[in-house]
Enzyme design. Sequence first.
Site, PDB file in Angstrom:
ATOM      1  N   THR A   1       0.850  -1.186   0.000  1.00 30.07           N
ATOM      2  CA  THR A   1       0.000   0.000   0.000  1.00 30.07           C
ATOM      3  C   THR A   1       0.884   1.233   0.000  1.00 30.07           C
ATOM      4  O   THR A   1       1.901   1.292   0.692  1.00 30.07           O
ATOM      5  CB  THR A   1      -0.945   0.013   1.212  1.00 30.07           C
ATOM      6  OG1 THR A   1      -1.869  -1.076   1.101  1.00 30.07           O
ATOM      7  CG2 THR A   1      -1.736   1.314   1.285  1.00 30.07           C
TER       8      THR A   1
ATOM      9  N   PHE B   1       1.046   5.335   0.687  1.00 31.12           N
ATOM     10  CA  PHE B   1       0.422   6.358   1.506  1.00 31.12           C
ATOM     11  C   PHE B   1       0.940   7.729   1.089  1.00 31.12           C
ATOM     12  O   PHE B   1       2.104   7.871   0.700  1.00 31.12           O
ATOM     13  CB  PHE B   1       0.734   6.139   2.992  1.00 31.12           C
ATOM     14  CG  PHE B   1       0.239   4.819   3.518  1.00 31.12           C
ATOM     15  CD1 PHE B   1      -0.977   4.725   4.167  1.00 31.12           C
ATOM     16  CD2 PHE B   1       0.988   3.664   3.358  1.00 31.12           C
ATOM     17  CE1 PHE B   1      -1.446   3.507   4.645  1.00 31.12           C
ATOM     18  CE2 PHE B   1       0.542   2.443   3.827  1.00 31.12           C
ATOM     19  CZ  PHE B   1      -0.684   2.360   4.481  1.00 31.12           C
TER      20      PHE B   1
END
Length: 356
Positions: free
Chosen positions: A257, A259
């Site tokens: 992921t 960010f």
Amino acid sequence: MTDKLKPLREQIDAIDAQILDLLNRRARLAQEVGHVKAETMAPVFRPEREAQVLRGVAERNPGPMGSGELQTIFREIMSACRSLEKRVTVAYLGPVGTFTEQAVYKQFGSAVEALPCASIDEVFRAAEAGTADFGVVPIENSSEGAVNRTLDLLMQTSLIISGEVAIDVHHSLMTKSGAMEGVGVICAHSQALAQCQAWLNVHYPNIERRAVASNAEAARMAGLDPAMAAIASEMAGRQYQLGVVQAHIQDDAHNRTRFAVIGHLQTTPSGADQTSLVLAVPNKAGAMYQLLAPLARHGVSMSRFESRPARLGSWEYYFYVDVVGHARDGAVALALAELKSNAAFFKVLGSYPVSL
């Protein structure tokens, strides 16, 4: 063995003393830097400067220590020195134990005030209002794509992206007992449920799946209810005293992921940067081709392209684009100027160092 270890330990002790002295010398210099910054109202956290330091560590590292481990050490050194100037407050999608919290510490080090928020919207509000100096929000997952709420809020906010963090995401299935007997519901963030869908379909196809605000919130709930299981990080499991039923249940072994670090800070070029944009095209034939042609003409690479409905009641879209380079770089600046003149809507979300 003791006779052989003693002189080696004495050498280690001597080196440790030198390291301690050097660290405090560095800290005193950091304090002097802080005084200069205070006189000019310069920001305490400069992500481009810290990115340059960390890249330099990797480039100069002769071994045997790994560059990643050394970068972690240097990040903590910079974090501790920065806190002598001012302890930076960073809002993130909470509660304690989320992957977003991990991203905060990977970007800023541990010498920060981490402020957990109940939603992505609240993270934006905290950074906009000045309650936090920065916010950290998920923006993209390698398996499930963009985090749409973050994209929508980036469209509306005055905040700027000043950094990005990428972390490996490993999901574990956990319960209060460490077993699944009596469990009637599995909770997690909707993205995590999607990232573990195939595994869940094989192992627990008949148990209800319930989306909640975050994986850490799922862990907190499972810690209170033995009939509930959570999909979350093992860090969240330890925080809420859960037992691991099965680790690494994500369908993609390389699940990551990304960010975004958001705030009011505009970074300067670091030497390895990325620029994020939002664009919309006029409603005419060939508009998209004409819009993006300046990137090819000026040799600017596009690393990401996402579309989102404009929500205007018609089939129109906003396009989220990442290009390689800083907005102040010559070729990028020329390409952006042309893009702006061709676009029906144009917004630079920020230029920032690429994730290490």
